[in-house]
Design a protein around this motif. Structure first.
Motif, PDB file in Angstrom:
ATOM      1  N   ALA A   1       4.358  55.364   1.165  1.00 40.20           N
ATOM      2  CA  ALA A   1       4.426  54.157   2.443  1.00 40.20           C
ATOM      3  C   ALA A   1       3.078  55.267   3.115  1.00 40.20           C
ATOM      4  CB  ALA A   1       4.669  53.224   3.198  1.00 40.20           C
ATOM      5  N   GLY A   2       1.440  55.507   3.579  1.00 37.06           N
ATOM      6  CA  GLY A   2       1.525  56.339   4.496  1.00 37.06           C
ATOM      7  C   GLY A   2      -0.157  55.898   5.379  1.00 37.06           C
ATOM      8  N   TRP A   3      -0.663  56.230   6.098  1.00 37.33           N
ATOM      9  CA  TRP A   3      -1.259  55.798   7.553  1.00 37.33           C
ATOM     10  C   TRP A   3      -2.461  55.843   6.945  1.00 37.33           C
ATOM     11  CZ3 TRP A   3      -5.902  58.209  10.985  1.00 37.33           C
ATOM     12  CH2 TRP A   3      -6.164  59.031  10.529  1.00 37.33           C
ATOM     13  N   TRP A   4      -3.025  56.343   5.203  1.00 40.61           N
ATOM     14  CA  TRP A   4      -4.440  55.658   5.042  1.00 40.61           C
ATOM     15  C   TRP A   4      -4.750  54.781   4.031  1.00 40.61           C
ATOM     16  CZ3 TRP A   4      -8.041  58.833   7.633  1.00 40.61           C
ATOM     17  CH2 TRP A   4      -9.163  58.636   7.353  1.00 40.61           C
TER      18      TRP A   4
ATOM     19  N   ASP B   1      -8.295  47.819   9.967  1.00 40.02           N
ATOM     20  CA  ASP B   1      -8.623  47.422  11.657  1.00 40.02           C
ATOM     21  C   ASP B   1      -7.475  47.449  12.212  1.00 40.02           C
ATOM     22  OD1 ASP B   1      -6.296  45.411  10.249  1.00 40.02           O
ATOM     23  OD2 ASP B   1      -7.733  43.853  11.060  1.00 40.02           O
ATOM     24  N   THR B   2      -5.827  48.329  12.202  1.00 34.68           N
ATOM     25  CA  THR B   2      -5.480  48.540  12.979  1.00 34.68           C
ATOM     26  C   THR B   2      -4.577  50.513  12.406  1.00 34.68           C
ATOM     27  OG1 THR B   2      -3.036  47.769  10.985  1.00 34.68           O
ATOM     28  CG2 THR B   2      -4.076  46.429  13.038  1.00 34.68           C
ATOM     29  N   GLN B   3      -5.230  50.863  11.971  1.00 35.54           N
ATOM     30  CA  GLN B   3      -4.974  52.463  11.390  1.00 35.54           C
ATOM     31  C   GLN B   3      -5.076  52.887  12.730  1.00 35.54           C
ATOM     32  OE1 GLN B   3      -7.230  53.807   8.402  1.00 35.54           O
ATOM     33  NE2 GLN B   3      -5.863  55.848   8.454  1.00 35.54           N
ATOM     34  N   PHE B   4      -5.524  52.864  13.692  1.00 38.44           N
ATOM     35  CA  PHE B   4      -5.911  53.956  14.542  1.00 38.44           C
ATOM     36  C   PHE B   4      -5.577  53.390  15.450  1.00 38.44           C
ATOM     37  CE2 PHE B   4      -9.259  55.453  11.695  1.00 38.44           C
ATOM     38  CZ  PHE B   4      -9.047  57.105  11.806  1.00 38.44           C
ATOM     39  N   ASP B   5      -4.323  52.042  15.363  1.00 35.86           N
ATOM     40  CA  ASP B   5      -3.559  51.754  16.644  1.00 35.86           C
ATOM     41  C   ASP B   5      -2.543  52.428  16.277  1.00 35.86           C
ATOM     42  OD1 ASP B   5      -5.018  49.390  16.805  1.00 35.86           O
ATOM     43  OD2 ASP B   5      -4.282  48.214  16.533  1.00 35.86           O
ATOM     44  N   LEU B   6      -1.751  52.908  15.406  1.00 28.94           N
ATOM     45  CA  LEU B   6      -0.651  53.675  14.918  1.00 28.94           C
ATOM     46  C   LEU B   6       0.568  53.594  15.633  1.00 28.94           C
ATOM     47  CD1 LEU B   6      -1.910  57.159  16.089  1.00 28.94           C
ATOM     48  CD2 LEU B   6      -1.858  56.964  14.092  1.00 28.94           C
TER      49      LEU B   6
ATOM     50  N   ALA C   1      -5.463  47.467  -4.113  1.00 26.81           N
ATOM     51  CA  ALA C   1      -4.715  48.825  -4.351  1.00 26.81           C
ATOM     52  C   ALA C   1      -5.045  49.639  -3.232  1.00 26.81           C
ATOM     53  CB  ALA C   1      -5.806  48.919  -5.164  1.00 26.81           C
ATOM     54  N   ALA C   2      -5.985  49.598  -2.132  1.00 27.22           N
ATOM     55  CA  ALA C   2      -5.862  50.155  -0.641  1.00 27.22           C
ATOM     56  C   ALA C   2      -4.886  50.539  -0.254  1.00 27.22           C
ATOM     57  CB  ALA C   2      -7.202  49.682  -0.217  1.00 27.22           C
ATOM     58  N   ALA C   3      -3.973  49.515  -0.493  1.00 21.12           N
ATOM     59  CA  ALA C   3      -2.918  49.904   0.177  1.00 21.12           C
ATOM     60  C   ALA C   3      -2.115  51.422  -0.162  1.00 21.12           C
ATOM     61  CB  ALA C   3      -1.550  48.474   0.319  1.00 21.12           C
ATOM     62  N   PHE C   4      -2.126  51.844  -1.622  1.00 24.97           N
ATOM     63  CA  PHE C   4      -1.508  52.762  -2.507  1.00 24.97           C
ATOM     64  C   PHE C   4      -1.664  54.424  -1.665  1.00 24.97           C
ATOM     65  CE2 PHE C   4       0.311  49.282  -3.935  1.00 24.97           C
ATOM     66  CZ  PHE C   4       1.161  48.912  -4.657  1.00 24.97           C
ATOM     67  N   GLN C   5      -2.788  54.393  -0.773  1.00 28.85           N
ATOM     68  CA  GLN C   5      -3.689  55.470  -0.594  1.00 28.85           C
ATOM     69  C   GLN C   5      -2.183  55.981   0.241  1.00 28.85           C
ATOM     70  OE1 GLN C   5      -8.252  54.924   0.570  1.00 28.85           O
ATOM     71  NE2 GLN C   5      -7.203  53.189   1.121  1.00 28.85           N
ATOM     72  N   ILE C   6      -2.219  57.307   0.437  1.00 27.25           N
ATOM     73  CA  ILE C   6      -1.400  58.124   1.670  1.00 27.25           C
ATOM     74  C   ILE C   6      -1.553  58.744   2.472  1.00 27.25           C
ATOM     75  CG2 ILE C   6       1.042  59.012   1.184  1.00 27.25           C
ATOM     76  CD1 ILE C   6       1.291  58.770  -1.567  1.00 27.25           C
ATOM     77  N   GLY C   7      -2.373  59.994   2.171  1.00 24.54           N
ATOM     78  CA  GLY C   7      -2.743  61.512   3.060  1.00 24.54           C
ATOM     79  C   GLY C   7      -4.400  60.259   3.797  1.00 24.54           C
ATOM     80  N   THR C   8      -4.549  60.932   4.153  1.00 27.42           N
ATOM     81  CA  THR C   8      -6.213  61.393   4.536  1.00 27.42           C
ATOM     82  C   THR C   8      -6.957  61.981   3.499  1.00 27.42           C
ATOM     83  OG1 THR C   8      -6.255  61.939   7.020  1.00 27.42           O
ATOM     84  CG2 THR C   8      -7.951  62.311   5.893  1.00 27.42           C
TER      85      THR C   8
END
Length: 423
Positions: free
Chosen positions: A262-265, A270-275, A285-292
């Motif tokens: 898991a990675g932040w990208w 809608d909650t990515q920048f809530d950190l 498939a977008a869930a399998f992005q890792i880094g920026t």
């Protein structure tokens, strides 16, 4: 059957009749070169370069605001490209994303499907690209599994091909994942993706594929074939440039599968920048992005896909088969010292041909020094890849003619085993 015409004039006539001949104008083939190495790195494309220049200009114009104000916004490059890649590999839009690099995606997806499986073994084959095994062995070790026991390697009978029957013999109730390339990197054999997927599913195992040597030149249908996951690069036949972003596919049935890396990208937009302290995966498939997302590694793919879409993957596949069939026929006609290591049946052949010769390393070096760019795979393979995007029949003729001249003059014997000239 008409007699095969091995003349240069016949090759020119074939080019004149080809519907894709004009596609070459969108590429910059190195000067004075017959480029037959597009299965390693595609050549500079004007569309890809223009897309990269646009991204650089937007960085200059917008600075950090480019993440939302660029056209398209950098923030959703991965998903936008994934929507378009879905058409290339035969998937639904949400099943694909442009992300990471091929080896990273193997780590991420094999790991996730290992976690979800009942079994503990991964079935591969001895003719795989070796680095795929590096990643899989690593994923097994992380889970406390001995790779020597849990990596099952299907052997080849002839050192060139892997048959579905051999895969079937290696799969059992303890198989978690069957992971194969779509095309064997040495011989150019196109594996039967649908049949291998069915074999895996008979034992409730997952079927995954490395499409690095086929994406953009083979008309895949991943969703219809039931494939569970796949990975690929975009710098070979897709011509997106060195270091271009990778891609991956996850079948919609597995959208609830937790990413193993898991990675932040990969967090929900809608909650990515809530950190938040806990990862909330994106849908699909977008869930399998890792880094920026690496903007400058991804941007050229927008332009590269313009070319693929304009030609159509089906038409590219048809032209590729015609080029490789012609290459095989020329080798048969003019190079009796050489043999063909690639299956002759079109449905079993990827986008390149393994021309075998005992001095293949020396021959490859001599060809490069004469402007014919090929590559060598030990012990005896000259890989000749006539990319349908920018290679014509006359180019194929020139490559074979150069081999004929080298062999007639024994010019390859001027090179040592290391490729350096010795006389």
């Amino acid at each position: 059957m008409d007699e095969f015409d091995a003349s240069r004039s016949a090759a020119r006539m074939r080019d004149a009749e080809s519907p894709l001949t004009g596609l070459r104008e969108r590429f910059s083939v190195p000067e004075d070169t017959v480029y037959m190495d597009g299965n390693s790195l595609g050549v500079h494309g004007q569309d890809a370069a223009a897309a990269l220049e646009r991204a650089v200009d937007q960085w200059k114009e917008y600075g950090v605001e480019g993440w939302t104000e660029a056209d398209p916004p950098w923030f959703d490059y991965g998903e936008r490209l994934g929507d378009r890649l879905a058409d290339v590999v035969g998937a639904k839009p949400a099943e694909c994303v442009a992300a990471n690099a091929t080896t990273v995606n193997i780590h991420a997806l094999v790991g996730a499907f290992l976690d979800a499986a009942d079994g503990t073994r991964v079935v591969v084959n001895e003719l795989d690209f070796p680095t795929d095994h590096y990643a899989i062995r690593s994923r097994l070790r992380v889970r406390g599994l001995d790779p020597d026991e849990h990596l099952v390697v299907v052997e080849s009978d002839d050192g060139r091909t892997i048959e579905a029957d051999a895969v079937a013999e290696a799969v059992d109730d303890d198989t978690a994942v069957v992971f194969m390339p779509s095309v064997l990197y040495r011989s150019g054999q196109l594996l039967d993706v649908e049949a291998i997927t069915e074999i895996a599913h008979e034992y409730d195992a997952y079927a995954g594929f490395d499409l690095a040597h086929s994406v953009g030149v083979v008309d895949h249908d991943l969703h219809f074939d039931g494939v569970d996951f796949a990975v690929w690069c975009s710098y070979k036949y897709l011509n997106a440039g060195p270091g271009a972003i990778g891609g991956l596919y996850v079948r919609e049935d597995h959208f609830d599968l937790p990413p193993a890396m898991a990675g932040w990208w990969g967090n929900a937009d809608d909650t990515q920048f809530d950190l938040a302290p806990e990862f909330e995966p994106a849908r699909g498939a977008a869930a399998f992005q890792i880094g920026t997302v690496p903007v400058f590694a991804a941007a050229p793919l927008f332009g590269a896909l313009d070319v693929t879409e304009a030609a159509g993957v089906g038409e590219l596949r048809a032209h590729s088969l015609a080029l490789t069939r012609y290459l095989v026929s020329l080798v048969d006609e003019r190079l009796p010292e050489c043999t063909i290591g690639t299956p002759r049946e079109g449905e079993r052949r990827g986008g390149y041909v393994a021309v075998e010769h005992p001095d293949a390393g020396k021959l490859s070096r001599a060809l490069r020094d004469r402007g014919v760019v090929v590559d060598f795979r030990p012990p005896n393979v000259v890989r000749v890849a006539p990319s349908p995007y920018y290679v014509g029949f006359e180019d194929v003729w020139l490559a074979v003619d150069e081999i004929r001249e080298i062999l007639d003059a024994n010019a390859h014997l001027a090179y040592g085993e290391d490729g350096e000239q010795v006389t």
